[in-house]
Write a protein that holds these residues in place. Structure first.
Motif, PDB file in Angstrom:
ATOM      1  N   LEU A 104       0.706  -1.212   0.049  1.00 59.83           N
ATOM      2  CA  LEU A 104       0.073  -0.062   0.064  1.00 59.83           C
ATOM      3  C   LEU A 104       0.906   1.292   0.050  1.00 59.83           C
ATOM      4  CD1 LEU A 104      -2.595  -1.190   2.678  1.00 59.83           C
ATOM      5  CD2 LEU A 104      -3.254  -0.767   0.164  1.00 59.83           C
ATOM      6  N   TYR A 105       1.987   1.170   0.888  1.00 61.42           N
ATOM      7  CA  TYR A 105       2.745   2.287   0.949  1.00 61.42           C
ATOM      8  C   TYR A 105       3.526   2.582  -0.459  1.00 61.42           C
ATOM      9  CZ  TYR A 105       6.634   5.605   2.475  1.00 61.42           C
ATOM     10  OH  TYR A 105       7.560   6.371   2.539  1.00 61.42           O
ATOM     11  N   GLN A 106       3.865   1.694  -1.128  1.00 62.81           N
ATOM     12  CA  GLN A 106       4.624   1.826  -2.467  1.00 62.81           C
ATOM     13  C   GLN A 106       3.776   2.392  -3.548  1.00 62.81           C
ATOM     14  OE1 GLN A 106       7.545  -0.853  -4.137  1.00 62.81           O
ATOM     15  NE2 GLN A 106       7.918  -1.783  -1.926  1.00 62.81           N
ATOM     16  N   ASN A 107       2.352   2.308  -3.301  1.00 61.51           N
ATOM     17  CA  ASN A 107       1.539   3.050  -4.164  1.00 61.51           C
ATOM     18  C   ASN A 107       0.636   3.946  -3.405  1.00 61.51           C
ATOM     19  OD1 ASN A 107       1.491   1.187  -6.663  1.00 61.51           O
ATOM     20  ND2 ASN A 107       1.137  -0.705  -4.780  1.00 61.51           N
ATOM     21  N   MET A 108       1.286   4.861  -2.794  1.00 61.12           N
ATOM     22  CA  MET A 108       0.811   6.072  -1.935  1.00 61.12           C
ATOM     23  C   MET A 108       0.004   6.847  -2.869  1.00 61.12           C
ATOM     24  SD  MET A 108       0.282   7.117   1.070  1.00 61.12           S
ATOM     25  CE  MET A 108       1.427   6.298   2.215  1.00 61.12           C
ATOM     26  N   GLN A 109       0.682   7.253  -4.027  1.00 63.79           N
ATOM     27  CA  GLN A 109       0.279   8.251  -4.870  1.00 63.79           C
ATOM     28  C   GLN A 109      -1.287   7.676  -5.388  1.00 63.79           C
ATOM     29  OE1 GLN A 109       2.760  10.747  -4.358  1.00 63.79           O
ATOM     30  NE2 GLN A 109       1.790  11.267  -6.356  1.00 63.79           N
ATOM     31  N   PHE A 110      -1.748   6.665  -5.504  1.00 65.46           N
ATOM     32  CA  PHE A 110      -2.933   6.309  -5.723  1.00 65.46           C
ATOM     33  C   PHE A 110      -3.848   6.783  -4.677  1.00 65.46           C
ATOM     34  CE2 PHE A 110      -6.413   3.403  -5.345  1.00 65.46           C
ATOM     35  CZ  PHE A 110      -7.069   3.477  -6.403  1.00 65.46           C
ATOM     36  N   LEU A 111      -3.328   6.605  -3.473  1.00 63.98           N
ATOM     37  CA  LEU A 111      -4.275   7.101  -2.279  1.00 63.98           C
ATOM     38  C   LEU A 111      -4.400   8.748  -2.225  1.00 63.98           C
ATOM     39  CD1 LEU A 111      -2.874   4.486   0.473  1.00 63.98           C
ATOM     40  CD2 LEU A 111      -5.194   4.710  -0.422  1.00 63.98           C
ATOM     41  N   LYS A 112      -3.171   9.393  -2.453  1.00 65.85           N
ATOM     42  CA  LYS A 112      -2.982  10.667  -2.150  1.00 65.85           C
ATOM     43  C   LYS A 112      -3.733  11.422  -3.163  1.00 65.85           C
ATOM     44  CE  LYS A 112       0.960  11.180   0.678  1.00 65.85           C
ATOM     45  NZ  LYS A 112       2.421  11.413   0.693  1.00 65.85           N
ATOM     46  N   GLN A 113      -3.779  10.972  -4.327  1.00 63.03           N
ATOM     47  CA  GLN A 113      -4.548  11.601  -5.594  1.00 63.03           C
ATOM     48  C   GLN A 113      -5.847  11.218  -5.820  1.00 63.03           C
ATOM     49  OE1 GLN A 113      -2.060  10.147  -8.777  1.00 63.03           O
ATOM     50  NE2 GLN A 113      -0.357  11.537  -8.504  1.00 63.03           N
ATOM     51  N   SER A 114      -6.497  10.465  -4.918  1.00 66.25           N
ATOM     52  CA  SER A 114      -7.865  10.098  -4.920  1.00 66.25           C
ATOM     53  C   SER A 114      -8.592  11.366  -4.044  1.00 66.25           C
ATOM     54  CB  SER A 114      -8.162   8.739  -4.400  1.00 66.25           C
ATOM     55  OG  SER A 114      -7.573   7.744  -5.226  1.00 66.25           O
ATOM     56  N   HIS A 115      -9.825  11.343  -4.133  1.00 69.70           N
ATOM     57  CA  HIS A 115     -10.761  12.434  -3.490  1.00 69.70           C
ATOM     58  C   HIS A 115     -11.675  11.846  -2.471  1.00 69.70           C
ATOM     59  CE1 HIS A 115      -8.862  15.413  -5.867  1.00 69.70           C
ATOM     60  NE2 HIS A 115      -9.073  14.677  -7.083  1.00 69.70           N
ATOM     61  N   GLU A 116     -11.983  10.497  -2.539  1.00 68.99           N
ATOM     62  CA  GLU A 116     -12.940   9.889  -1.823  1.00 68.99           C
ATOM     63  C   GLU A 116     -12.486   9.733  -0.452  1.00 68.99           C
ATOM     64  OE1 GLU A 116     -13.605   8.407  -6.035  1.00 68.99           O
ATOM     65  OE2 GLU A 116     -11.763   8.931  -4.497  1.00 68.99           O
ATOM     66  N   PRO A 117     -13.351   9.879   0.616  1.00 66.95           N
ATOM     67  CA  PRO A 117     -12.907  10.041   1.903  1.00 66.95           C
ATOM     68  C   PRO A 117     -12.640   8.550   2.598  1.00 66.95           C
ATOM     69  CG  PRO A 117     -15.360  10.163   1.879  1.00 66.95           C
ATOM     70  CD  PRO A 117     -14.824  10.339   0.541  1.00 66.95           C
ATOM     71  N   TYR A 118     -12.778   7.507   2.049  1.00 68.41           N
ATOM     72  CA  TYR A 118     -12.855   6.147   2.513  1.00 68.41           C
ATOM     73  C   TYR A 118     -12.182   5.318   1.678  1.00 68.41           C
ATOM     74  CZ  TYR A 118     -15.942   7.713   6.160  1.00 68.41           C
ATOM     75  OH  TYR A 118     -16.626   8.624   7.038  1.00 68.41           O
ATOM     76  N   VAL A 119     -11.645   4.109   2.290  1.00 67.42           N
ATOM     77  CA  VAL A 119     -10.784   3.073   1.514  1.00 67.42           C
ATOM     78  C   VAL A 119     -11.453   1.870   1.761  1.00 67.42           C
ATOM     79  CG1 VAL A 119      -8.771   2.146   0.732  1.00 67.42           C
ATOM     80  CG2 VAL A 119      -8.878   4.505   1.452  1.00 67.42           C
ATOM     81  N   VAL A 120     -12.082   1.021   0.847  1.00 69.04           N
ATOM     82  CA  VAL A 120     -12.217  -0.297   1.108  1.00 69.04           C
ATOM     83  C   VAL A 120     -11.127  -1.380   0.706  1.00 69.04           C
ATOM     84  CG1 VAL A 120     -13.781  -2.364   0.590  1.00 69.04           C
ATOM     85  CG2 VAL A 120     -14.623   0.126   1.093  1.00 69.04           C
ATOM     86  N   ILE A 121     -10.431  -1.966   1.650  1.00 65.60           N
ATOM     87  CA  ILE A 121      -9.351  -2.833   1.346  1.00 65.60           C
ATOM     88  C   ILE A 121      -9.912  -4.218   1.775  1.00 65.60           C
ATOM     89  CG2 ILE A 121      -7.028  -3.746   2.089  1.00 65.60           C
ATOM     90  CD1 ILE A 121      -6.576  -0.995   3.348  1.00 65.60           C
TER      91      ILE A 121
END
Length: 371
Positions: A104-121
């Motif tokens: 997840l950390y190595q794909n941090m840009q995906f998380l930071k560039q998203s705008h939705e408030p929640y994540v479903v893993i």
């Protein structure tokens, strides 16, 4: 839905034996015409999640091929879509994924560039149906920091391969024990989590600073008394296929009418990549009872209590009992197969006999490393 989805599909373990030699566990065939990851992907699209990332790593070729188009699961095309992330060498990192948190950390840009408030893993090796909106609603009502979807296991024989949790009556998780040798608990984590996106970023960055790489051990267990972690109980069918026995049992469950009806006749649907294949053909002398037979199969012999995947040939007078035959296998005349899993692309010669006497036997014959 106010969330993005992440499916963790990069792991591998030796408990799948030969079956994981050439494919990721998330790419394992299920119920004749599906792959394991189809269930998580279908849950995402049925929950109106438009933006989904799949994190792959081990033996990902056939999985990446399966995910080559998002159209099968109808993810957003103008907004959102399906993203596949494999380990990438960058200026900051040249490592493979060292754990779930690290992936997840190595794909941090995906998380930071998203705008939705929640994540479903979610994990890619779970077989289930779930509306993630209900989990998110529960998460918000409880004012939780992290919500874990949990399942009460009646069969305790394999409980040691899961993370087990202790919960209060209100649903708060008070203890998490990852793959214990002994435990009195029977509630396990299904590997499905809901968390606020900004909190996930904060926890991942903190873990990376401390050279910690596992989501369960280094985030859930570590923060169990610091963050409010709640459990959402799943009371419908759920199975994890990460061992040979559980994979065999899960496929055999689909021979039960109630399980088939639940997944394939009750809303919402399960989707998969579709191949243009002719319907199964039963020639004179074929005798099929209580079995799943997929498109492209040609049956000349006897098939009982078995699952046949796509493009399989069953020869004259051959007998298949209590077995799983994976894609593109050829079973010669007069063969006898019982309590086995036959690997894809295998060629079983005429007059062969394979019987799993002490558990499930995996049969690999003349199998090129393909598909």
């Amino acid at each position: 839905m106010k969330a993005i989805g992440i499916i963790l599909a990069g792991g591998n373990n030796r408990m799948m034996r030969e079956l994981s030699n050439k494919r990721a566990i998330a790419a394992m065939p299920i119920a004749g015409s599906y792959r394991a990851i189809d269930f998580a992907l279908s849950n995402m699209t049925n929950s109106r999640i438009q933006k989904v990332a799949v994190i792959t790593q081990y033996n990902a070729r056939s999985l990446n091929e399966h995910l080559s188009s998002s159209k099968w699961w109808d993810f957003g095309r103008k907004q959102g879509g399906l993203f596949v992330f494999t380990p990438t060498i960058t200026a900051e990192s040249s490592n493979w994924y060292r754990g779930t948190a690290d992936s997840l950390y190595q794909n941090m840009q995906f998380l930071k560039q998203s705008h939705e408030p929640y994540v479903v893993i979610a994990s890619g090796d779970g077989i289930y149906k779930l509306d993630y909106n209900k989990v998110l609603q529960y998460h918000i009502e409880k004012k939780a920091d992290i919500t874990v979807v949990v399942k009460n296991l009646e069969d305790r024989s394999e409980i040691g391969r899961y993370g087990v949790v202790a919960m209060t009556e209100e649903g708060r998780i008070t203890d998490i024990d990852e793959k214990p040798l002994e435990t009195n608990l029977s509630t396990v984590s299904t590997g499905i989590y809901v968390i606020r996106r900004r909190l996930l970023i904060e926890l991942l960055e903190k873990a990376a600073e401390e050279d910690r790489h596992e989501f369960v051990r280094d985030i859930l267990v570590r923060y169990k008394n610091v963050k409010k972690i709640y459990g959402y109980k799943l009371d419908t069918y759920w199975s994890n296929i990460s061992t040979v026995d559980s994979y065999y049992k899960t496929n055999m469950d689909f021979l039960k009418k109630d399980v088939r009806d639940y997944f394939f006749k009750q809303y919402p649907d399960v989707y998969s990549k579709v191949e243009d294949l002719p319907p199964a053909k039963y020639n004179f002398g074929a005798n099929v009872r209580n079995s799943l037979v997929s498109s492209g199969c040609i049956v000349n012999g006897t098939v009982e209590d078995s699952v046949l995947f796509k493009k399989i040939y069953i020869g004259n007078n051959s007998v298949i009992k209590n077995s799983i035959i994976l894609n593109n296998a050829y079973i010669g005349d007069n063969a006898y197969i019982e309590n086995c899993i036959v690997e894809s692309n295998s060629t079983i010669k005429a007059n062969s006999r394979y019987v799993g006497e002490n558990g499930v036997r995996i049969v690999v014959e003349d199998s090129p490393l393909y598909y």
